[in-house]
Structure formats: structure tokens, C-alpha cells
Design an enzyme around this catalytic site. Structure first.
Site, mmCIF file in Angstrom:
data_model
loop_
_atom_site.group_PDB
_atom_site.id
_atom_site.type_symbol
_atom_site.label_atom_id
_atom_site.label_comp_id
_atom_site.label_asym_id
_atom_site.label_seq_id
_atom_site.Cartn_x
_atom_site.Cartn_y
_atom_site.Cartn_z
ATOM 1 N N GLU A 44 0.679 -1.067 -0.032
ATOM 2 C CA GLU A 44 0.016 -0.093 0.063
ATOM 3 C C GLU A 44 0.607 1.321 -0.128
ATOM 4 O OE1 GLU A 44 -3.006 -0.490 3.271
ATOM 5 O OE2 GLU A 44 -4.044 -2.033 2.055
ATOM 6 N N ASN A 45 0.220 2.374 -0.068
ATOM 7 C CA ASN A 45 0.745 3.721 -0.121
ATOM 8 C C ASN A 45 -0.172 4.747 0.548
ATOM 9 O OD1 ASN A 45 1.426 6.097 -2.048
ATOM 10 N ND2 ASN A 45 3.257 4.681 -2.094
ATOM 11 N N TYR A 48 -3.487 6.360 -1.524
ATOM 12 C CA TYR A 48 -3.904 5.123 -1.809
ATOM 13 C C TYR A 48 -4.127 4.481 -2.868
ATOM 14 C CZ TYR A 48 -5.836 6.490 2.826
ATOM 15 O OH TYR A 48 -6.050 7.065 4.290
ATOM 16 N N CYS A 53 -1.685 -4.797 -5.618
ATOM 17 C CA CYS A 53 -2.209 -5.976 -5.222
ATOM 18 C C CYS A 53 -1.330 -7.032 -5.016
ATOM 19 C CB CYS A 53 -3.626 -6.128 -5.964
ATOM 20 S SG CYS A 53 -5.211 -5.289 -5.799
ATOM 21 N N GLU A 55 -1.635 -10.047 -6.358
ATOM 22 C CA GLU A 55 -1.668 -10.770 -7.539
ATOM 23 C C GLU A 55 -0.765 -10.133 -8.392
ATOM 24 O OE1 GLU A 55 -4.194 -9.834 -5.795
ATOM 25 O OE2 GLU A 55 -6.030 -10.498 -6.612
ATOM 26 N N CYS A 86 -9.440 -8.503 -7.600
ATOM 27 C CA CYS A 86 -10.311 -7.303 -7.921
ATOM 28 C C CYS A 86 -10.267 -6.937 -9.485
ATOM 29 C CB CYS A 86 -9.478 -6.082 -7.365
ATOM 30 S SG CYS A 86 -8.032 -5.688 -8.203
ATOM 31 N N CYS A 89 -6.819 -6.706 -11.307
ATOM 32 C CA CYS A 89 -6.037 -8.075 -11.122
ATOM 33 C C CYS A 89 -6.475 -8.988 -12.095
ATOM 34 C CB CYS A 89 -5.922 -8.494 -9.987
ATOM 35 S SG CYS A 89 -4.642 -7.749 -8.737
HETATM 36 N N1 THU Z 1 -6.038 -6.438 -2.577
HETATM 37 C C1 THU Z 1 -5.286 -7.211 -3.163
HETATM 38 O O1 THU Z 1 -4.304 -7.358 -2.857
HETATM 39 N N2 THU Z 1 -5.758 -7.978 -4.146
HETATM 40 C C2 THU Z 1 -7.179 -7.886 -4.688
HETATM 41 O O2 THU Z 1 -7.397 -8.576 -5.541
HETATM 42 C C3 THU Z 1 -8.040 -7.357 -3.883
HETATM 43 C C4 THU Z 1 -7.761 -6.033 -2.843
HETATM 44 C C5 THU Z 1 -5.409 -5.587 -1.581
HETATM 45 C C6 THU Z 1 -5.466 -4.091 -2.140
HETATM 46 C C7 THU Z 1 -5.542 -3.399 -0.507
HETATM 47 O O3 THU Z 1 -3.988 -3.225 -0.050
HETATM 48 C C8 THU Z 1 -6.400 -4.401 0.338
HETATM 49 O O4 THU Z 1 -6.228 -5.434 -0.338
HETATM 50 C C9 THU Z 1 -7.494 -3.602 0.705
HETATM 51 O O5 THU Z 1 -8.128 -3.463 -0.341
#
Ligand code: THU
Length: 130
Positions: A44-45, A48, A53, A55, A86, A89
Site C-alpha cells: 500500500e501507499n 492510496y 495488489c 496478484e 479485484c 487484477c
Molecule cells: N487487494 C489485493 O491485494 N488483491 C485484490 O485482488 C483485492 C484487494 C488489496 C489491496 C489493498 O491493499 C487491500 O487489499 C484492501 O483493498
């Protein structure tokens, strides 16, 4: 590599997640056609939207190391629900592996097996540009 081993590897990545904002760690393990596995976690950053992610971390690690063919991806979270990838991804994975198998896990260790094509039907990929 068994499915369970790939899922286990994804779970080991939860501790590498950098999640000071969401406190929602995600781990991933991407199996290449040649048998190599690339792992990933979410990073994360403070801005935001710059978050990446788990994946996509695994995918860009793999592609940047010369791999472009993938057979399976495990993605897991700590929550009560399965950690479905998501939209961004799904799209990034579809570029390289529309036939990808997905193993999607949740906090109690259970996982569901599905296909990327189930989550992204009628996806837009390289051939769509022809
Ligand atoms: N996140 C993922 O790493 N992969 C996904 O496919 C869904 C969301 C992460 C992004 C963020 O750091 C946290 O989950 C909450 O959204």
C-alpha cells in the site's frame, strides 16, 4: 507443485504485506508453465491509489523475470470471505493467461477453485485488438 502447496505459499506471503491503511493483508503465488513460482503481497501507499495488489505484484515479478505463460494463481486473505481478485487484477492476468486456474483462499485456510474466465467472461485481451 500441488494446489495445496501453491495455496500454502500464498499464505506465507501475508506477513510480507505492507498494509498500514487497510490492515487487510493479501498473499499470492503464481505458477508458471515451466514450474517456477512467483509470490506476491499487497503493497500500500499513502497515496492510496498507488497501492498494488498481491496478484499484480506476483505477475509483474514473473513477467519482469521473463515468464509469460501461467497455469495457476493462488490468492488468499485473512478474512472470513474468500479473497476474490479485484477487477484490475483480473484484467492484468487475462492479458497473459485467459485459461488461468484460480485458487482463492480465506482466513480459515479453505480455498475455492475456479477459472479466470469464470470471473472475467468475454474478457478484453490481445486478440481483441485484431
Ligand atoms: N487487494 C489485493 O491485494 N488483491 C485484490 O485482488 C483485492 C484487494 C488489496 C489491496 C489493498 O491493499 C487491500 O487489499 C484492501 O483493498
Amino acid at each position: 507443485m500441488t494446489e495445496q502447496a501453491l495455496v500454502d505459499l500464498a499464505f506465507t506471503m501475508l506477513e510480507r504485506s505492507y498494509v498500514p491503511y487497510s490492515h487487510f493483508p493479501v498473499g499470492a503465488a503464481l505458477l508458471c508453465a515451466d514450474g517456477t513460482v512467483f509470490t506476491g503481497c499487497n503493497v500500500e501507499n499513502a497515496a492510496y491509489g498507488s497501492t498494488i495488489c498481491a496478484e499484480r505484484t506476483a505477475l509483474v515479478k514473473a513477467v519482469s523475470e521473463g515468464r509469460r505463460e501461467f497455469t495457476a494463481l493462488a490468492v488468499v486473505g485473512n478474512g472470513g470471505d474468500y479473497c476474490w481478485p479485484c477487477g484490475a487484477c483480473r484484467q492484468m492476468l487475462y492479458e497473459f493467461a485467459p485459461e488461468l486456474t484460480l485458487l482463492v483462499g480465506r482466513g480459515d485456510g479453505k480455498y475455492r477453485k475456479t477459472a479466470l474466465k469464470e470471473l472475467l467472461p468475454h474478457g478484453f485481451g490481445p486478440s481483441s485488438l485484431n
